[in-house]
Design a protein around this motif. Structure first.
Motif, PDB file in Angstrom:
ATOM      1  N   LYS A  36       1.186  -1.282  -0.023  1.00 21.21           N
ATOM      2  CA  LYS A  36       0.281  -0.012   0.030  1.00 21.21           C
ATOM      3  C   LYS A  36       0.991   1.356  -0.323  1.00 21.21           C
ATOM      4  O   LYS A  36       0.641   2.276  -0.408  1.00 21.21           O
ATOM      5  CB  LYS A  36      -1.065   0.006   1.380  1.00 21.21           C
ATOM      6  CG  LYS A  36      -1.854  -0.788   1.292  1.00 21.21           C
ATOM      7  CD  LYS A  36      -3.050  -0.973   2.323  1.00 21.21           C
ATOM      8  CE  LYS A  36      -4.138  -2.393   2.302  1.00 21.21           C
ATOM      9  NZ  LYS A  36      -4.472  -2.361   3.273  1.00 21.21           N
ATOM     10  N   GLN A  37       2.266   0.932   0.503  1.00 21.68           N
ATOM     11  CA  GLN A  37       2.712   2.198   0.636  1.00 21.68           C
ATOM     12  C   GLN A  37       4.045   2.408   0.377  1.00 21.68           C
ATOM     13  O   GLN A  37       4.417   3.982  -0.211  1.00 21.68           O
ATOM     14  CB  GLN A  37       3.294   2.757   2.513  1.00 21.68           C
ATOM     15  CG  GLN A  37       2.079   3.102   3.322  1.00 21.68           C
ATOM     16  CD  GLN A  37       2.520   3.348   4.449  1.00 21.68           C
ATOM     17  OE1 GLN A  37       2.879   4.482   4.647  1.00 21.68           O
ATOM     18  NE2 GLN A  37       2.157   2.503   5.104  1.00 21.68           N
ATOM     19  N   SER A  38       4.852   1.304  -0.677  1.00 23.64           N
ATOM     20  CA  SER A  38       5.631   1.443  -0.817  1.00 23.64           C
ATOM     21  C   SER A  38       6.104   1.876  -2.241  1.00 23.64           C
ATOM     22  O   SER A  38       4.985   1.189  -2.929  1.00 23.64           O
ATOM     23  CB  SER A  38       6.167  -0.480  -0.903  1.00 23.64           C
ATOM     24  OG  SER A  38       6.914  -0.586   0.456  1.00 23.64           O
ATOM     25  N   ASP A  39       6.818   2.050  -3.100  1.00 23.02           N
ATOM     26  CA  ASP A  39       7.146   2.387  -4.314  1.00 23.02           C
ATOM     27  C   ASP A  39       7.305   1.803  -5.077  1.00 23.02           C
ATOM     28  O   ASP A  39       8.371   0.596  -5.017  1.00 23.02           O
ATOM     29  CB  ASP A  39       8.188   3.926  -4.298  1.00 23.02           C
ATOM     30  CG  ASP A  39       8.991   3.985  -5.813  1.00 23.02           C
ATOM     31  OD1 ASP A  39       8.686   3.332  -6.577  1.00 23.02           O
ATOM     32  OD2 ASP A  39       9.347   4.768  -5.625  1.00 23.02           O
ATOM     33  N   GLN A  40       6.414   0.507  -6.307  1.00 25.07           N
ATOM     34  CA  GLN A  40       6.667  -0.179  -6.821  1.00 25.07           C
ATOM     35  C   GLN A  40       8.229  -0.659  -7.301  1.00 25.07           C
ATOM     36  O   GLN A  40       8.534  -1.753  -7.382  1.00 25.07           O
ATOM     37  CB  GLN A  40       5.772   0.011  -8.294  1.00 25.07           C
ATOM     38  CG  GLN A  40       4.626  -0.519  -7.998  1.00 25.07           C
ATOM     39  CD  GLN A  40       3.671  -0.315  -9.224  1.00 25.07           C
ATOM     40  OE1 GLN A  40       3.815   0.203 -10.278  1.00 25.07           O
ATOM     41  NE2 GLN A  40       2.481  -0.290  -8.724  1.00 25.07           N
ATOM     42  N   ARG A  41       9.130   0.793  -7.110  1.00 24.05           N
ATOM     43  CA  ARG A  41      10.355   0.392  -8.083  1.00 24.05           C
ATOM     44  C   ARG A  41      10.991  -0.788  -6.835  1.00 24.05           C
ATOM     45  O   ARG A  41      12.371  -1.170  -6.629  1.00 24.05           O
ATOM     46  CB  ARG A  41      11.056   1.358  -8.148  1.00 24.05           C
ATOM     47  CG  ARG A  41      11.110   2.287  -7.280  1.00 24.05           C
ATOM     48  CD  ARG A  41      12.352   3.709  -8.138  1.00 24.05           C
ATOM     49  NE  ARG A  41      11.749   4.294  -7.145  1.00 24.05           N
ATOM     50  CZ  ARG A  41      12.866   4.987  -6.561  1.00 24.05           C
ATOM     51  NH1 ARG A  41      14.311   4.755  -6.761  1.00 24.05           N
ATOM     52  NH2 ARG A  41      13.392   6.136  -5.422  1.00 24.05           N
ATOM     53  N   TYR A  42      10.498  -1.255  -5.756  1.00 28.07           N
ATOM     54  CA  TYR A  42      11.762  -1.742  -4.888  1.00 28.07           C
ATOM     55  C   TYR A  42      11.349  -3.148  -5.079  1.00 28.07           C
ATOM     56  O   TYR A  42      12.130  -3.713  -4.205  1.00 28.07           O
ATOM     57  CB  TYR A  42      11.337  -0.817  -3.236  1.00 28.07           C
ATOM     58  CG  TYR A  42      11.644   0.173  -3.058  1.00 28.07           C
ATOM     59  CD1 TYR A  42      13.139   0.632  -2.504  1.00 28.07           C
ATOM     60  CD2 TYR A  42      11.232   1.843  -3.244  1.00 28.07           C
ATOM     61  CE1 TYR A  42      13.628   1.222  -2.363  1.00 28.07           C
ATOM     62  CE2 TYR A  42      11.783   2.999  -3.038  1.00 28.07           C
ATOM     63  CZ  TYR A  42      13.323   2.569  -2.715  1.00 28.07           C
ATOM     64  OH  TYR A  42      13.988   4.269  -1.706  1.00 28.07           O
TER      65      TYR A  42
END
Length: 894
Positions: A310-316
C-alpha cells in the motif's frame, strides 16, 4: 597471487571448531558484553606464541590445552600483546608447545555492541507497535543487535583466525532476555534458563565448515512470516522465514515469496541441494551494505527486503527480488565454496550478481531484466573501468584490511558482465554445468579463479582460461572501431579511456572479443566469431544492415562510422532493447573520450523522442523503460558536465524537455488497474525528468498533488510517484517545500519513504538551503548509513555540489571524519558520491591539495577514482563546449 605475497597469520595453528558463548549483554550505557570462545586447533608447528585476530576487544585470559601422546597438558598465556594497526593479538606462553593433532585454546574476552555497522553492533529504530519490555532504548530510539563480519570484522566480535581459507565449524550460544529472540546460522538446539531471572540461554546447532566472515547472530524483539520450499530436502520442505522487529513482519511477505522459489531454482540449476536445514532473512534497521549472505541467516537493509503493497514505491519490488536472489546465490557460490583469498572477491560477487539477475528473469520474464542489467550494471561498470584508476577484476590484495575498497563496481558489475559474456558464448546450460562441477569439486572448501575456468573448460571443451585471463587480470576494456569497405569491415581493438589519451604502454592487451555479428536481416542469428588480434577484416557483410555485439553481451564499446550510427538509430525498431541501450551508451562515452562527438550523440537520442509511439506498434511500453533510463542517464551526465556554462545548460535543458515531452504526455499520471510494473516505472522516470526539465504541466500537477498531500490527503500522491513529485516540489518550492519533505522524513512509517525524502531534499536550489540540509544530514536525526544517499543527490545537483565540497572541507575534522570513519566503507562511498560529479581542473586541484597530507588509508582508492573522473569530465568540457553550443544553436535549442 602467491601466499607469500599475502600478509597473513602465521601457519603455526589451524582452527577446526569454535565454541562461542556470549553473555552479560549490557543493553544500554556502554553496550558491553562478555564472551568465551574455545577454539579446537590442530597445532602445525611447535612454538611459544599463537597469533590471531582481534579488533577493539579486551582479552581477559587465554589457556592452551593439548592432547599429545594421549596425555593432556595445559598452560595459561603469560603475556597478551596487541598490534592495533594489524588487528592482531599475540598470546605468549612460557614453554614451547608441541605439534599436536588435538588442542584447545580457551579465551575469555570483552567486547562492545558498537554503532559502526561492523562486528556485533546495535541498530536504532522507532518501533511501530509496543515492543517487548526488555528491549534496549533511550529517549528517542529502541535497539536491535546483529552482526556484520564481511570482510574482516568477525575479529570485532570474538578473537578468531579471521581469514577466508581458515574454515572451521561453529557452535554458538547467547544469553538474552526471555522476551526477546536470538537467531544464528543454524536452528535452535536448546533453550536453557539463564544465570538470572528474566534471562535465557539460546544454543544453536553446529554449523558446517565455513569461513569466519559467514558466521552471524542477532538479538531483538523479532517476529516472522514463514513459508516452505516446494522441493524436499532430505525428505522435508525447508522452512523459509523473514524476520523483522515487531510490527513489520507483513512487509516481509514479498521477499518471502521470492525466497523459497529462488532456493528451489538454485538447487536445480546448481544440481546441489541447499545445504542447511533452514533459511532465515533478517531486516536490520541500520546496515552499511545492501545485504550480507551469512549462511542460513541473511541480513538485509530494510529497503532491500521489506515491501508494503500500500505504501511502497513499486520500483523497490525489483530491488527486493534481486537482492534476495543475489544473497541466496551466495549460499552456494561463496559459502559452500569460498574464494581462497580476498584478491578473488569477484568470484563471490561477480557470479552472485549475474546469477541473481538470472533468477529474477526466471521468476519475472515480463520484467525484461537483462535490459535493466545492460542499462544499469553494464554501463556503470564501463564508467568506472574507463578511467586509469580502475583495477583488474582480480586485484592483488596483500593485507585483508585493504579489501573493503574493492567491494565496488569492478568486482560486482564488471565481474558479472564478463560472466554474462562468457555464459552467452558457451551457452547457459553448458556454463551452469561447469559451475555445478566446480561447486561439487570444492564444496566446504576454498577455490580460485583458475579452478572455475578449469571446470568450465571441461564442460565446454574450450580453453576458457586462455580467452578469459586478460578480462580478469588486466585493467580496462576495449573499444572496437569499425571501418567500412565494400562487402567487408575492418575491426580494430584498443583500450578505451574516457579521457581519450591512451598511451602505447597502456594499450598492450589483446582481448578475446566475441563479436556477436548480425548482418543482413536483423532477426538473423548472430555469428559466434571472435576478434583475437589487434586488427582483423571481416568479410561477407551485408551493408544494408549490420550490428556487432548483439544484445550487448560483450564487455566492450563499439565505435561505428558516423553514417552507420545514424542508420542504426533510424533502424532501431530492428534492434533489441539491449542493443538500443548499448547504442546510446556507446555514443555518449565516445563523445566524452573524443572518439565520437557530442553532436552525434545528441542527434542519435533526438531520434528517440517518439520512442513510445514508435514501438507501440510491435511491443509494449515495458520494453523501453531501460532505453529511456539510459538516454536520461547519459544526457544527464552531459548536462552535469556543461552545467557551469549557462548558455549550454539552458540549451540542453530545452533539448531534454523536447525529448521527453511526447513520451511523458503519452504515459500520463494515472495508474491503470493491474498495470504492469515497468509501465509504472517508466511513468515515474519520465515525469521526474520532464518536471526537472521545465515541463509546465508536469510541474503544476506535481505542485497540486504535493499541496494536497501536505494538507492531509495521504492518497494525493501515488506511492510510486512520491519520488518525482517530491523532487519537483523541492526544486520549485524553496523553503516551504524543503520543510514539508523534511517533516515527512521525520514522521513517515514507510520503509522506503526516508530514502526517497533524503534524495528529494538534495534538489534544493539555494546555498542557504544546501547548508541547512547538510547540517540535517550530519545530525542525529539521519542514520549514518543514509548520509551518502543525501550527499549523492546534492552532488548531482549543479546548484549545490560546490556547497557540498565546502562543507566537507570546513567540517572534515569536526564532523565528516568522526561520524563516518568508524566504518571506512561508509566514508569511502561518501567521498566517491560527493566529489566525482565535478568537471573542473581547479576543483580537482583543490581536492588534491586538501587531502595531500591526510592519512588516506581506507579511502585512497576512492580519491583516485574521483581525481580521474573529474579529469575526464574537465577535458571533455574544455574540448567540446564550442561544438555543443554550435549544434544546439543550429537545431533551435538556444
Amino acid at each position: 597471487m602467491a601466499s607469500s605475497d599475502r600478509d597473513v597469520l602465521p601457519d603455526t595453528v589451524k582452527p577446526t571448531n569454535y565454541d562461542i558463548k556470549i553473555h552479560d549483554l549490557e543493553l544500554g550505557g556502554k553496550f558491553s558484553y562478555q564472551g568465551r570462545v574455545k577454539i579446537a586447533l590442530e597445532i602445525k608447528k611447535s612454538a611459544k606464541e599463537i597469533v590471531l585476530n582481534t579488533n577493539q576487544l579486551v582479552i581477559h585470559g587465554a589457556e592452551l590445552s593439548t592432547e599429545h601422546t594421549k596425555m593432556e597438558s595445559s598452560a595459561k598465556a603469560s603475556n597478551i600483546s596487541y598490534d592495533t594497526d594489524a588487528q592482531r593479538a599475540t598470546l605468549s606462553f612460557d614453554q614451547e608447545f608441541p605439534k599436536a593433532s588435538k588442542a584447545w585454546l580457551d579465551i575469555t574476552f570483552q567486547g562492545t555492541m558498537n554503532n559502526l555497522m561492523a562486528g556485533f553492533y546495535r541498530s536504532r529504530y522507532k518501533p511501530v507497535v509496543e515492543p517487548a519490555k526488555s528491549v534496549a532504548r533511550d529517549d528517542e530510539y529502541h535497539y536491535m543487535f546483529s552482526t556484520q563480519f564481511e570482510s574482516c570484522d568477525a575479529r570485532r566480535a570474538f578473537p578468531c583466525f579471521d581469514e577466508p581459507n581458515l574454515k572451521a565449524t561453529f557452535d554458538f550460544e547467547i544469553e538474552i532476555p526471555e522476551d526477546q529472540v536470538a537467531l544464528s546460522n543454524m536452528p535452535e538446539k536448546e533453550v536453557k534458563k539463564g544465570s538470572k531471572d528474566g534471562l535465557k540461554i539460546v544454543a544453536f546447532d553446529t554449523t558446517p565448515v565455513m569461513s569466519t566472515y559467514l558466521l552471524a547472530w542477532a538479538v531483538g524483539d523479532f517476529e516472522y512470516v514463514e513459508d516452505f520450499t516446494k522441493r524436499k530436502y532430505n525428505g522435508k520442505n525447508l522452512p523459509v522465514r523473514v524476520y523483522t522487529t515487531r510490527g513489520l513482519k507483513e512487509q516481509g511477505r514479498y521477499a518471502l515469496e521470492h525466497s523459497h522459489k529462488t532456493v528451489d531454482y538454485f538447487s536445480e540449476i546448481f544440481r546441489i541441494d541447499y545445504p542447511l536445514p533452514k533459511v532465515d532473512l533478517l531486516a536490520c534497521h541500520e546496515f552499511s551494505h545492501g545485504a550480507m549472505e551469512n549462511w542460513g541467516l541473511i541480513t538485509y537493509r530494510t529497503t532491500a527486503v521489506l515491501f508494503d503493497e500500500k505504501q511502497s514505491d513499486q520500483r523497490y519490488k525489483n530491488r527486493v527480488a534481486y537482492v534476495v536472489a543475489h544473497e541466496l546465490a551466495h549460499q552456494w557460490f561463496g559459502n559452500l565454496v569460498t574464494m581462497d583469498w580476498w584478491s578473488e572477491l569477484w568470484l563471490n560477487e561477480g557470479f552472485a550478481t549475474w546469477v541473481g539477475w538470472l533468477a529474477v528473469d526466471h521468476l519475472h520474464p515480463e520484467w525484461n531484466v537483462w535490459a535493466q542489467f545492460v542499462s544499469e550494471s553494464l554501463q556503470t561498470a564501463f564508467q568506472l573501468d574507463s578511467i586509469r584508476n580502475s583495477h583488474p577484476i582480480e586485484v592483488p590484495v596483500r593485507n585483508a584490511l585493504e579489501v573493503d575498497q574493492i567491494f565496488d563496481h569492478i568486482s560486482y558489475l564488471k565481474g558479472s558482465s564478463v560472466i554474462r559474456m562468457l555464459s552467452a558464448h558457451l551457452g547457459n546450460e553448458t556454463f551452469l554445468l561447469g559451475v555445478s562441477n566446480y561447486l561439487k569439486a570444492h564444496k566446504f572448501s576454498n577455490a580460485t579463479t583458475n579452478d572455475l575456468w578449469s571446470a568450465l573448460s571441461e564442460a565446454s571443451g574450450k580453453d576458457v582460461n586462455k580467452f578469459m585471463d586478460p578480462w580478469i587480470r588486466r585493467i580496462g576494456f576495449p573499444v572496437v572501431t569499425l571501418a567500412e569497405e565494400p562487402g567487408q569491415i575492418g575491426a580494430r581493438q584498443s583500450r578505451f579511456l574516457l579521457t581519450g589519451d591512451v598511451k602505447p604502454e597502456e594499450d598492450e592487451t589483446t582481448w578475446w572479443i566475441p563479436l556477436g555479428l548480425k548482418s543482413g536481416a536483423a532477426n538473423s542469428e548472430a555469428k559466434t566469431t571472435a576478434l583475437t588480434e589487434k586488427h582483423e577484416t571481416i568479410r561477407d557483410i551485408d551493408e544494408s544492415f549490420y550490428k556487432i555485439n548483439t544484445d550487448q553481451t560483450g564487455f566492450y564499446r563499439t565505435n561505428y562510422p558516423p553514417a552507420r550510427l545514424t542508420k542504426l538509430g533510424e533502424a532501431r525498431a530492428q534492434l533489441s532493447t539491449e542493443d538500443r541501450i548499448g547504442l546510446v551508451g556507446d555514443a555518449a562515452a565516445l563523445a566524452q573520450s573524443g572518439d565520437g562527438t557530442t553532436a552525434a550523440f545528441l542527434a542519435l537520442i533526438e531520434l528517440f523522442k517518439d520512442e513510445s509511439e514508435y514501438l507501440q506498434v510491435n511491443s509494449s511500453l515495458t520494453n523501453i523503460v531501460s532505453v529511456w533510463q539510459q538516454i536520461i542517464t547519459a544526457l544527464g551526465n552531459v548536462r552535469s558536465i556543461f552545467s557551469e556554462d549557462s548558455e549550454i545548460s539552458a540549451g540542453l535543458k530545452n533539448f531534454a524537455l523536447k525529448l521527453v515531452t511526447p513520451a511523458t504526455d503519452k504515459v500520463g499520471w494515472k495508474f491503470a488497474h493491474e498495470e504492469d510494473l515497468l509501465t509504472g516505472q517508466l511513468r515515474a522516470l519520465l515525469i521526474s525528468n520532464a518536471g526537472l526539465s521545465g515541463h509546465k504541466g508536469v510541474i503544476e500537477e506535481a505542485q497540486r498533488q504535493f499541496a494536497a498531500f501536505n494538507s492531509g490527503d495521504a492518497n494525493a500522491i501515488h506511492p510510486s510517484l512520491r519520488a518525482p513529485v517530491f523532487r519537483i516540489a523541492v526544486t520549485e518550492g524553496g523553503q516551504d517545500a524543503y520543510e514539508a519533505v523534511k517533516k515527512f522524513y521525520s514522521t513517515t512509517a514507510s520503509i522506503d519513504g526516508k530514502e526517497i525524502a533524503l534524495q528529494s531534499l538534495g534538489r534544493v536550489q539555494s546555498p542557504e538551503l544546501a547548508k541547512a540540509y547538510l547540517n540535517f544530514l550530519f545530525s542525529p536525526s539521519v542514520a549514518v548509513q543514509d548520509v551518502h544517499s543525501g550527499a549523492a543527490s546534492l552532488a548531482a545537483n549543479a546548484e549545490t555540489r560546490g556547497e557540498l565540497w565546502n562543507y566537507i572541507k570546513t567540517n572534515w575534522d569536526s564532523k565528516i571524519l568522526p561520524d563516518l570513519s568508524g566504518n571506512m566503507v561508509v566514508l569511502e562511498r561518501f567521498l566517491r558520491m560527493s566529489l566525482a560529479k565535478f568537471a573542473s581542473f581547479e576543483v580537482k586541484k583543490d581536492i588534491d591539495t586538501f587531502f595531500e597530507k591526510k592519512d588516506q588509508k581506507g579511502y585512497d582508492r576512492g580519491l583516485g577514482v574521483v581525481a580521474d573522473t573529474i579529469t575526464g569530465a574537465a577535458k571533455y568540457k574544455e574540448r567540446d563546449a564550442g561544438n555543443v553550443k554550435e549544434w544546439l544553436g543550429a537545431h533551435g535549442y538556444l
